[in-house]
Design an enzyme around this catalytic site. Structure first.
Site, PDB file in Angstrom:
ATOM      1  N   GLY A   1      50.003  45.675  50.322  1.00 13.65           N
ATOM      2  CA  GLY A   1      50.234  45.762  49.068  1.00 13.65           C
ATOM      3  C   GLY A   1      48.867  46.132  48.147  1.00 13.65           C
TER       4      GLY A   1
ATOM      5  CG  LEU B   1      50.887  50.108  47.825  1.00 12.87           C
ATOM      6  CD1 LEU B   1      52.295  50.785  47.952  1.00 12.87           C
ATOM      7  CD2 LEU B   1      50.104  49.602  49.333  1.00 12.87           C
ATOM      8  CG  HIS B   2      43.964  52.121  47.507  1.00 17.02           C
ATOM      9  ND1 HIS B   2      43.905  52.846  48.572  1.00 17.02           N
ATOM     10  CD2 HIS B   2      43.903  50.749  47.942  1.00 17.02           C
ATOM     11  CE1 HIS B   2      43.665  52.232  49.693  1.00 17.02           C
ATOM     12  NE2 HIS B   2      43.590  51.057  49.428  1.00 17.02           N
TER      13      HIS B   2
ATOM     14  N   GLY C   1      44.785  55.778  48.963  1.00 17.22           N
ATOM     15  CA  GLY C   1      44.604  55.895  50.350  1.00 17.22           C
ATOM     16  C   GLY C   1      45.867  55.383  51.001  1.00 17.22           C
ATOM     17  CG  HIS C   2      47.742  51.536  50.693  1.00 13.27           C
ATOM     18  ND1 HIS C   2      47.014  50.819  49.498  1.00 13.27           N
ATOM     19  CD2 HIS C   2      47.734  51.037  51.533  1.00 13.27           C
ATOM     20  CE1 HIS C   2      46.506  49.946  50.128  1.00 13.27           C
ATOM     21  NE2 HIS C   2      46.982  50.085  51.441  1.00 13.27           N
TER      22      HIS C   2
ATOM     23  CB  SER D   1      39.050  49.034  50.143  1.00  7.73           C
ATOM     24  OG  SER D   1      39.536  47.446  50.545  1.00  7.73           O
ATOM     25  CB  SER D   2      43.652  46.295  48.637  1.00  6.79           C
ATOM     26  OG  SER D   2      44.456  47.207  48.891  1.00  6.79           O
ATOM     27  NE  ARG D   3      39.742  41.698  52.044  1.00  7.70           N
ATOM     28  CZ  ARG D   3      40.373  41.802  52.950  1.00  7.70           C
ATOM     29  NH1 ARG D   3      40.491  42.888  53.694  1.00  7.70           N
ATOM     30  NH2 ARG D   3      41.112  40.885  53.582  1.00  7.70           N
TER      31      ARG D   3
HETATM   32  P1  AMP Z   1      46.046  47.320  54.217  1.00  9.64           P
HETATM   33  O1  AMP Z   1      47.119  47.624  52.812  1.00  9.64           O
HETATM   34  O2  AMP Z   1      44.657  47.264  53.735  1.00  9.64           O
HETATM   35  O3  AMP Z   1      46.714  46.539  55.352  1.00  9.64           O
HETATM   36  O4  AMP Z   1      46.243  49.048  54.583  1.00  9.64           O
HETATM   37  C1  AMP Z   1      47.405  49.561  54.910  1.00  9.64           C
HETATM   38  C2  AMP Z   1      47.269  51.003  55.573  1.00  9.64           C
HETATM   39  O5  AMP Z   1      46.363  51.814  54.610  1.00  9.64           O
HETATM   40  C3  AMP Z   1      46.250  50.777  56.823  1.00  9.64           C
HETATM   41  O6  AMP Z   1      46.336  51.851  57.806  1.00  9.64           O
HETATM   42  C4  AMP Z   1      44.769  51.287  56.233  1.00  9.64           C
HETATM   43  O7  AMP Z   1      44.066  51.708  57.151  1.00  9.64           O
HETATM   44  C5  AMP Z   1      45.319  52.380  55.303  1.00  9.64           C
HETATM   45  N1  AMP Z   1      44.223  52.400  54.408  1.00  9.64           N
HETATM   46  C6  AMP Z   1      43.508  51.559  53.559  1.00  9.64           C
HETATM   47  N2  AMP Z   1      42.556  51.940  52.766  1.00  9.64           N
HETATM   48  C7  AMP Z   1      42.551  53.470  53.025  1.00  9.64           C
HETATM   49  C8  AMP Z   1      41.826  54.557  52.732  1.00  9.64           C
HETATM   50  N3  AMP Z   1      40.718  54.386  51.622  1.00  9.64           N
HETATM   51  N4  AMP Z   1      42.101  55.747  53.196  1.00  9.64           N
HETATM   52  C9  AMP Z   1      43.178  55.989  54.303  1.00  9.64           C
HETATM   53  N5  AMP Z   1      43.659  54.968  54.516  1.00  9.64           N
HETATM   54  C10 AMP Z   1      43.650  53.690  54.029  1.00  9.64           C
END
Ligand code: AMP
Length: 289
Positions: free
Chosen positions: A31, A33-34, A36-37, A185-187
């Site tokens: 969650g 989400l940005h 990247g997601h 990044s979500s962070r």
């Molecule tokens: P997370 O919500 O952080 O667990 O990420 C979920 C998925 O999104 C994982 O496969 C991450 O590698 C991918 N993800 C996170 N940040 C990015 C980004 N900046 N670009 C591409 N994929 C991302």
């Protein structure tokens, strides 16, 4: 778009799709989400007749002193982004049904999980491997999209799927960045003030190593020194690791190659002021661009 929380109901739905011959593209997320997601959702949408996303902050992959309780949660906005990407099913999961009383099974992937993130976050990849196994079984995915942003996680999931004969293609998606280079990044929501500026040191380290390599530097120690300098000049940043590794084994390389992967992790403080938080960030890229 369906939004389901009950694992049995989810599995009935996805199994129904599979028995009618549909392929399923899947994106697991925590969650907040940005874009990247968003890029992963677009890829999964294109890969499957049906598109499934999961939103679940998996407690199993957080260490005791990590940010589980403050991890950003934005379910309404996340659901809207899923809707915009044509997702058919959002799996909105809860701890009580993912890990009910008596839950006692874990998936552990070997050597790949021991170094880098695994060394700094003991148990992290056991939690990842366990939840990803459950999510692949719930989603019945024929293809699942993972970001290169989490390069070691991608390698671990690929290894696990191969080792356990899980019938799902793992699709790698490129890292999406902010205009100044910071990996999304979500962070990043934790970052503020000088911390946001100094968080650029990860990308700086990567690009300095890449340009030194382009200009002919082949000495590993010299390349790593160039990268470390980019972090040392940022007083709010503390380096956890900076390594050049083989992209498959994740072992340190002795002789840098274009496909060698730069992996970096830092903690970044926001500095003085009301919001002096610490954010742990990771980034990576191939040495040769
Ligand atoms: P997370 O919500 O952080 O667990 O990420 C979920 C998925 O999104 C994982 O496969 C991450 O590698 C991918 N993800 C996170 N940040 C990015 C980004 N900046 N670009 C591409 N994929 C991302």
């Amino acid at each position: 778009m369906l939004i389901l929380s009950d694992p049995a109901e989810i599995q009935r739905t996805t199994s129904g799709w599979r028995s009618s011959g549909a392929s399923i593209g899947f994106v697991p997320t925590m969650g907040a989400l940005h874009a990247g997601h968003g890029s992963l959702l677009a890829k999964a949408r294109a890969l499957g007749d049906r598109c499934v996303a999961s939103i679940y902050v998996n407690p199993l992959q957080f260490g005791a002193n990590e940010d589980l309780s403050r991890y950003p949660r934005t379910p309404e906005a996340d659901i809207e982004l899923c809707r915009q990407h044509g997702v058919d099913l959002v799996m909105l999961l809860q701890d009580a049904s993912m890990y009910p009383p008596g839950f006692s099974t874990g998936v552990r992937v070997g050597a790949l999980t021991e170094r880098l993130e695994g060394a700094h976050r003991p148990g992290h990849f056991d939690g990842v491997a366990t939840v990803v196994t459950k999510l692949l079984l719930l989603s019945q995915a024929t293809a699942a999209c993972f970001g290169e942003k989490d390069f070691q996680q991608l390698a671990v999931v690929k290894r696990m799927v191969r080792d356990l004969n899980i019938p799902c293609d793992i699709v790698a998606c490129p890292t999406m960045r902010e205009p100044d280079g910071l990996a999304m990044s979500s962070r990043n929501r934790y970052l503020a003030g000088d911390g946001r500026q100094q968080a650029l040191c990860l990308y700086d380290a990567i690009t300095r190593m890449q340009s030194a390599y382009v200009y002919g530097e082949r000495d590993l120690a010299a390349l790593l020194r160039r990268g470390r300098e980019a972090i040392e000049v940022r007083p709010l940043a503390t380096l956890e690791y900076l390594e050049l590794v083989d992209p498959l084994s994740l072992e340190s390389v002795l002789e840098p190659q274009p496909e060698s992967r730069i992996l970096v992790a830092c903690k970044v403080r926001n500095g003085d002021g009301a919001d002096d938080r610490i954010t742990r960030l990771i980034d990576n890229a191939a040495l040769g661009v």
